[in-house]
Design a protein around this motif. Sequence first.
Motif, mmCIF file in Angstrom:
data_model
loop_
_atom_site.group_PDB
_atom_site.id
_atom_site.type_symbol
_atom_site.label_atom_id
_atom_site.label_comp_id
_atom_site.label_asym_id
_atom_site.label_seq_id
_atom_site.Cartn_x
_atom_site.Cartn_y
_atom_site.Cartn_z
ATOM 1 N N ALA A 11 14.443 29.651 46.046
ATOM 2 C CA ALA A 11 15.446 28.983 46.877
ATOM 3 C C ALA A 11 14.830 27.956 47.820
ATOM 4 O O ALA A 11 15.418 26.895 48.057
ATOM 5 C CB ALA A 11 16.228 30.022 47.690
ATOM 6 N N GLY A 12 13.648 28.262 48.366
ATOM 7 C CA GLY A 12 13.048 27.346 49.335
ATOM 8 C C GLY A 12 12.857 25.940 48.794
ATOM 9 O O GLY A 12 13.362 24.963 49.381
ATOM 10 N N PRO A 13 12.141 25.779 47.668
ATOM 11 C CA PRO A 13 11.982 24.435 47.105
ATOM 12 C C PRO A 13 13.304 23.766 46.730
ATOM 13 O O PRO A 13 13.466 22.556 46.887
ATOM 14 C CB PRO A 13 11.120 24.682 45.857
ATOM 15 C CG PRO A 13 10.365 25.943 46.165
ATOM 16 C CD PRO A 13 11.319 26.785 46.969
ATOM 17 N N THR B 141 3.598 25.327 45.283
ATOM 18 C CA THR B 141 4.891 25.420 44.614
ATOM 19 C C THR B 141 5.732 24.182 44.909
ATOM 20 O O THR B 141 5.996 23.848 46.056
ATOM 21 C CB THR B 141 5.655 26.671 45.080
ATOM 22 O OG1 THR B 141 4.853 27.829 44.879
ATOM 23 C CG2 THR B 141 6.964 26.815 44.314
ATOM 24 N N GLY B 142 6.139 23.497 43.862
ATOM 25 C CA GLY B 142 6.993 22.327 44.018
ATOM 26 C C GLY B 142 6.272 21.059 44.429
ATOM 27 O O GLY B 142 6.921 20.045 44.700
ATOM 28 N N LEU C 76 -4.138 14.494 48.251
ATOM 29 C CA LEU C 76 -2.889 13.799 48.546
ATOM 30 C C LEU C 76 -1.787 14.532 47.804
ATOM 31 O O LEU C 76 -1.976 14.938 46.643
ATOM 32 C CB LEU C 76 -2.955 12.340 48.108
ATOM 33 C CG LEU C 76 -1.932 11.416 48.776
ATOM 34 C CD1 LEU C 76 -2.263 11.263 50.254
ATOM 35 C CD2 LEU C 76 -1.892 10.056 48.106
ATOM 36 N N ALA C 77 -0.640 14.709 48.456
ATOM 37 C CA ALA C 77 0.424 15.525 47.867
ATOM 38 C C ALA C 77 1.783 14.870 48.062
ATOM 39 O O ALA C 77 2.005 14.118 49.018
ATOM 40 C CB ALA C 77 0.427 16.921 48.504
ATOM 41 N N MET C 78 2.678 15.185 47.144
ATOM 42 C CA MET C 78 4.081 14.812 47.288
ATOM 43 C C MET C 78 4.909 15.827 46.506
ATOM 44 O O MET C 78 4.370 16.617 45.719
ATOM 45 C CB MET C 78 4.342 13.389 46.787
ATOM 46 C CG MET C 78 4.179 13.194 45.289
ATOM 47 S SD MET C 78 4.471 11.474 44.755
ATOM 48 C CE MET C 78 6.252 11.334 45.025
#
Length: 297
Positions: free
Chosen positions: A70-72, A151-152, A258-260
């Motif tokens: 649910a969070g993502p 996650t995500g 680096l993240a997105m």
Amino acid sequence: MDLDLRKLRYFVAVADRLHFGRAAEELHIAQPALSRQIRALEQDLGASLFIRNRHGVALTDAGRQLLADAGPMLASADAVRRRVSVAARGSRRLVVGFRTGIPVIPATRAFETRHPDVAVDVQRMEWDDQAAMLLDGRVDVGYVRLPIDETGLRLTPLYAEPLMVVLPADHRLAGKEEVTEADLAGEPLVWHADPSTLPTRRPHPDSGLRVRGVEEKLEHVAAGRGISFVGRSETVFYSRPDISYVPIPELAPDQVCLAMAASRTSPLADDFFAAAQATAEITAACGTYDSGAVFPG
């Protein structure tokens, strides 16, 4: 079947508190109405999400799985709303998140040469909100330090930097050229609330001071309440006379990525990724400069 995001938010509220009454108060709805929404969600999914008995409320296996997912999902919905709102205002803007000590100027300058019409904003992130800020759209791309809940997210490694132990200025090891884990045996630790952030092979302590940010960490170390660890670049941004930084080469270096959000498609973010990769060596080198140094252009 389309999953109702409102019902999902109601479910998360109950799952976080394991109490229908307190969740209803938080959501500003009546408890019977909340119970009906949860039952409707269970019917939609064809699964029981909660065990309800005289002992209280507990999650079923299905409930635990839904809570993990649910969070993502909710963060992604929030991110969509933010991006639509920005687009409606006709603005072109990229928000770059960063952890303490990681310079964003080299990549920003490279990016702006290609996109002079895009406003680049920066936002500092702490260890416990870096993933959330990327997933819910508060930050478009971010310089993060591992470990992080992936996650995500889509992560691209940029560089690694050595770790330093932080000691009170009057500590017996302060000023040494380097130390080992054995030198630090028995020392009390000041550490982030997530024990996985401890850069050590020793078992995580059951006690010690738990903090959130770098400033709070350094205050406790300076007061003699324990030792801690930081990446080398953080020592440049936090130079002070009451603490000492000493290299500890046997520990694995701090990994900067680096993240997105993995669900995000953005040519602007992709171009910033390219700029960050092209300037990674410059960014890493900035961590060795004096605090008053000018970043390379």
